[in-house]
Design a protein around this motif. Structure first.
Motif, PDB file in Angstrom:
ATOM      1  N   THR A   1       1.012  -4.266  -9.581  1.00 16.36           N
ATOM      2  CA  THR A   1       2.273  -3.082  -9.993  1.00 16.36           C
ATOM      3  C   THR A   1       3.475  -4.060 -10.227  1.00 16.36           C
ATOM      4  OG1 THR A   1       3.039  -3.026  -8.496  1.00 16.36           O
ATOM      5  CG2 THR A   1       1.211  -1.169  -8.768  1.00 16.36           C
ATOM      6  N   PRO A   2       4.342  -4.514 -11.170  1.00 19.62           N
ATOM      7  CA  PRO A   2       5.579  -5.334 -11.183  1.00 19.62           C
ATOM      8  C   PRO A   2       6.270  -6.018  -9.927  1.00 19.62           C
ATOM      9  CG  PRO A   2       5.985  -3.344 -12.695  1.00 19.62           C
ATOM     10  CD  PRO A   2       4.816  -2.800 -11.806  1.00 19.62           C
ATOM     11  N   GLN A   3       5.612  -4.958  -8.595  1.00 21.01           N
ATOM     12  CA  GLN A   3       6.377  -4.811  -7.704  1.00 21.01           C
ATOM     13  C   GLN A   3       5.296  -6.260  -6.269  1.00 21.01           C
ATOM     14  OE1 GLN A   3       6.092  -1.544  -8.074  1.00 21.01           O
ATOM     15  NE2 GLN A   3       8.419  -1.660  -8.918  1.00 21.01           N
ATOM     16  N   GLY A   4       3.585  -6.566  -7.439  1.00 18.65           N
ATOM     17  CA  GLY A   4       3.494  -7.067  -6.716  1.00 18.65           C
ATOM     18  C   GLY A   4       2.281  -6.184  -6.136  1.00 18.65           C
ATOM     19  N   ARG A   5       1.745  -5.438  -5.695  1.00 20.02           N
ATOM     20  CA  ARG A   5       1.289  -4.631  -5.116  1.00 20.02           C
ATOM     21  C   ARG A   5       0.618  -4.036  -5.562  1.00 20.02           C
ATOM     22  NH1 ARG A   5       4.674  -1.173  -0.056  1.00 20.02           N
ATOM     23  NH2 ARG A   5       2.340  -0.894  -0.188  1.00 20.02           N
ATOM     24  N   ASN A   6      -0.567  -3.488  -5.309  1.00 14.93           N
ATOM     25  CA  ASN A   6      -1.506  -2.918  -6.438  1.00 14.93           C
ATOM     26  C   ASN A   6      -2.482  -1.505  -6.046  1.00 14.93           C
ATOM     27  OD1 ASN A   6      -3.836  -2.699  -3.925  1.00 14.93           O
ATOM     28  ND2 ASN A   6      -4.455  -5.344  -4.917  1.00 14.93           N
ATOM     29  N   ASP A   7      -2.935  -0.712  -6.449  1.00 14.29           N
ATOM     30  CA  ASP A   7      -3.235   0.754  -6.218  1.00 14.29           C
ATOM     31  C   ASP A   7      -3.493   0.571  -4.947  1.00 14.29           C
ATOM     32  OD1 ASP A   7      -4.188   1.420  -9.973  1.00 14.29           O
ATOM     33  OD2 ASP A   7      -2.446   1.057  -8.711  1.00 14.29           O
TER      34      ASP A   7
ATOM     35  N   LEU B   1      -1.952   3.185  -1.996  1.00 14.73           N
ATOM     36  CA  LEU B   1      -2.270   4.186  -1.133  1.00 14.73           C
ATOM     37  C   LEU B   1      -2.449   4.119  -0.083  1.00 14.73           C
ATOM     38  CD1 LEU B   1      -4.101   6.763  -1.390  1.00 14.73           C
ATOM     39  CD2 LEU B   1      -5.888   5.210  -1.549  1.00 14.73           C
ATOM     40  N   ALA B   2      -2.493   2.739   0.809  1.00 18.34           N
ATOM     41  CA  ALA B   2      -2.515   2.759   2.328  1.00 18.34           C
ATOM     42  C   ALA B   2      -1.064   2.490   2.908  1.00 18.34           C
ATOM     43  CB  ALA B   2      -3.089   1.179   2.132  1.00 18.34           C
ATOM     44  N   ALA B   3      -0.048   2.488   1.679  1.00 20.40           N
ATOM     45  CA  ALA B   3       1.018   2.367   2.815  1.00 20.40           C
ATOM     46  C   ALA B   3       0.808   4.327   2.271  1.00 20.40           C
ATOM     47  CB  ALA B   3       1.685   2.040   2.088  1.00 20.40           C
ATOM     48  N   LEU B   4       1.072   4.257   1.686  1.00 23.69           N
ATOM     49  CA  LEU B   4       1.337   6.757   1.856  1.00 23.69           C
ATOM     50  C   LEU B   4       0.065   7.397   2.736  1.00 23.69           C
ATOM     51  CD1 LEU B   4       1.830   8.750   0.071  1.00 23.69           C
ATOM     52  CD2 LEU B   4      -0.735   8.876  -0.719  1.00 23.69           C
ATOM     53  N   ILE B   5      -0.841   6.333   3.045  1.00 25.92           N
ATOM     54  CA  ILE B   5      -1.625   7.424   4.139  1.00 25.92           C
ATOM     55  C   ILE B   5      -0.984   6.158   5.536  1.00 25.92           C
ATOM     56  CG2 ILE B   5      -4.216   6.757   5.521  1.00 25.92           C
ATOM     57  CD1 ILE B   5      -5.062   7.119   2.836  1.00 25.92           C
ATOM     58  N   ALA B   6      -0.867   5.277   5.612  1.00 21.86           N
ATOM     59  CA  ALA B   6       0.151   4.476   7.128  1.00 21.86           C
ATOM     60  C   ALA B   6       0.848   6.004   7.031  1.00 21.86           C
ATOM     61  CB  ALA B   6       0.641   3.948   6.547  1.00 21.86           C
ATOM     62  N   ALA B   7       1.991   6.170   6.385  1.00 19.19           N
ATOM     63  CA  ALA B   7       3.235   6.770   6.359  1.00 19.19           C
ATOM     64  C   ALA B   7       2.411   9.037   6.657  1.00 19.19           C
ATOM     65  CB  ALA B   7       4.387   7.137   5.021  1.00 19.19           C
ATOM     66  N   GLY B   8       2.316   8.668   6.458  1.00 12.90           N
ATOM     67  CA  GLY B   8       1.687   9.984   6.250  1.00 12.90           C
ATOM     68  C   GLY B   8       1.485  11.469   5.334  1.00 12.90           C
ATOM     69  N   GLY B   9       1.901  10.706   4.185  1.00 15.99           N
ATOM     70  CA  GLY B   9       2.681  10.911   3.440  1.00 15.99           C
ATOM     71  C   GLY B   9       0.722  11.535   2.308  1.00 15.99           C
ATOM     72  N   PHE B  10      -0.496  11.745   2.599  1.00 19.38           N
ATOM     73  CA  PHE B  10      -1.601  11.866   2.038  1.00 19.38           C
ATOM     74  C   PHE B  10      -2.008  13.153   2.825  1.00 19.38           C
ATOM     75  CE2 PHE B  10      -6.492  12.666   2.818  1.00 19.38           C
ATOM     76  CZ  PHE B  10      -6.884  12.164   1.483  1.00 19.38           C
ATOM     77  N   TRP B  11      -1.417  13.245   3.517  1.00 21.61           N
ATOM     78  CA  TRP B  11      -1.666  15.073   3.743  1.00 21.61           C
ATOM     79  C   TRP B  11      -1.366  15.779   3.779  1.00 21.61           C
ATOM     80  CZ3 TRP B  11      -6.565  14.725   5.875  1.00 21.61           C
ATOM     81  CH2 TRP B  11      -6.824  13.474   6.180  1.00 21.61           C
ATOM     82  N   ARG B  12      -0.072  15.672   3.025  1.00 18.54           N
ATOM     83  CA  ARG B  12       1.046  16.732   2.216  1.00 18.54           C
ATOM     84  C   ARG B  12       0.216  16.740   0.802  1.00 18.54           C
ATOM     85  NH1 ARG B  12       4.802  15.513  -1.990  1.00 18.54           N
ATOM     86  NH2 ARG B  12       4.422  13.145  -1.146  1.00 18.54           N
ATOM     87  N   LEU B  13      -0.326  15.738   0.237  1.00 17.07           N
ATOM     88  CA  LEU B  13      -1.172  16.172  -0.995  1.00 17.07           C
ATOM     89  C   LEU B  13      -2.625  16.858  -0.841  1.00 17.07           C
ATOM     90  CD1 LEU B  13      -0.809  12.380  -2.302  1.00 17.07           C
ATOM     91  CD2 LEU B  13       0.862  14.700  -2.549  1.00 17.07           C
ATOM     92  N   ALA B  14      -3.196  16.500   0.244  1.00 12.15           N
ATOM     93  CA  ALA B  14      -4.743  17.352   0.461  1.00 12.15           C
ATOM     94  C   ALA B  14      -4.705  19.291   0.842  1.00 12.15           C
ATOM     95  CB  ALA B  14      -5.332  16.531   1.667  1.00 12.15           C
ATOM     96  N   PRO B  15      -5.830  19.746   0.715  1.00 12.30           N
ATOM     97  CA  PRO B  15      -5.753  21.207   0.180  1.00 12.30           C
ATOM     98  C   PRO B  15      -5.728  21.324   2.101  1.00 12.30           C
ATOM     99  CG  PRO B  15      -6.894  20.487  -0.753  1.00 12.30           C
ATOM    100  CD  PRO B  15      -6.645  19.286  -0.608  1.00 12.30           C
ATOM    101  N   GLU B  16      -5.394  22.252   3.105  1.00 12.23           N
ATOM    102  CA  GLU B  16      -5.587  22.804   4.390  1.00 12.23           C
ATOM    103  C   GLU B  16      -6.916  22.732   4.739  1.00 12.23           C
ATOM    104  OE1 GLU B  16      -3.575  22.910   6.312  1.00 12.23           O
ATOM    105  OE2 GLU B  16      -2.263  21.952   5.677  1.00 12.23           O
TER     106      GLU B  16
END
Length: 58
Positions: free
Chosen positions: A6-12, A16-31
């Protein structure tokens, strides 16, 4: 194949790894999605197996 940075030098994958590490993934996943290895039932594992087989057969 690696994702384009990405323009910030990070790829997808990094994002995704940062999102999961922050716990944000589970907010997006069904119960019903197992949250840990001990949460998976035989039925869930069979569903995963069937899905992976469909991917291989495409």
């Amino acid at each position: 194949m690696d994702a384009e940075p990405t323009p910030q030098g990070r790829n997808d994958a990094d994002e995704l790894a940062a999102l999961i590490a922050a716990g944000g993934f589970w907010r997006l996943a069904p119960e019903w999605v197992p949250r840990g290895p001990g949460d998976a039932t035989r039925s869930t594992l069979l569903d995963v197996q069937a899905g992976l087989r469909r991917l291989v057969d495409e």
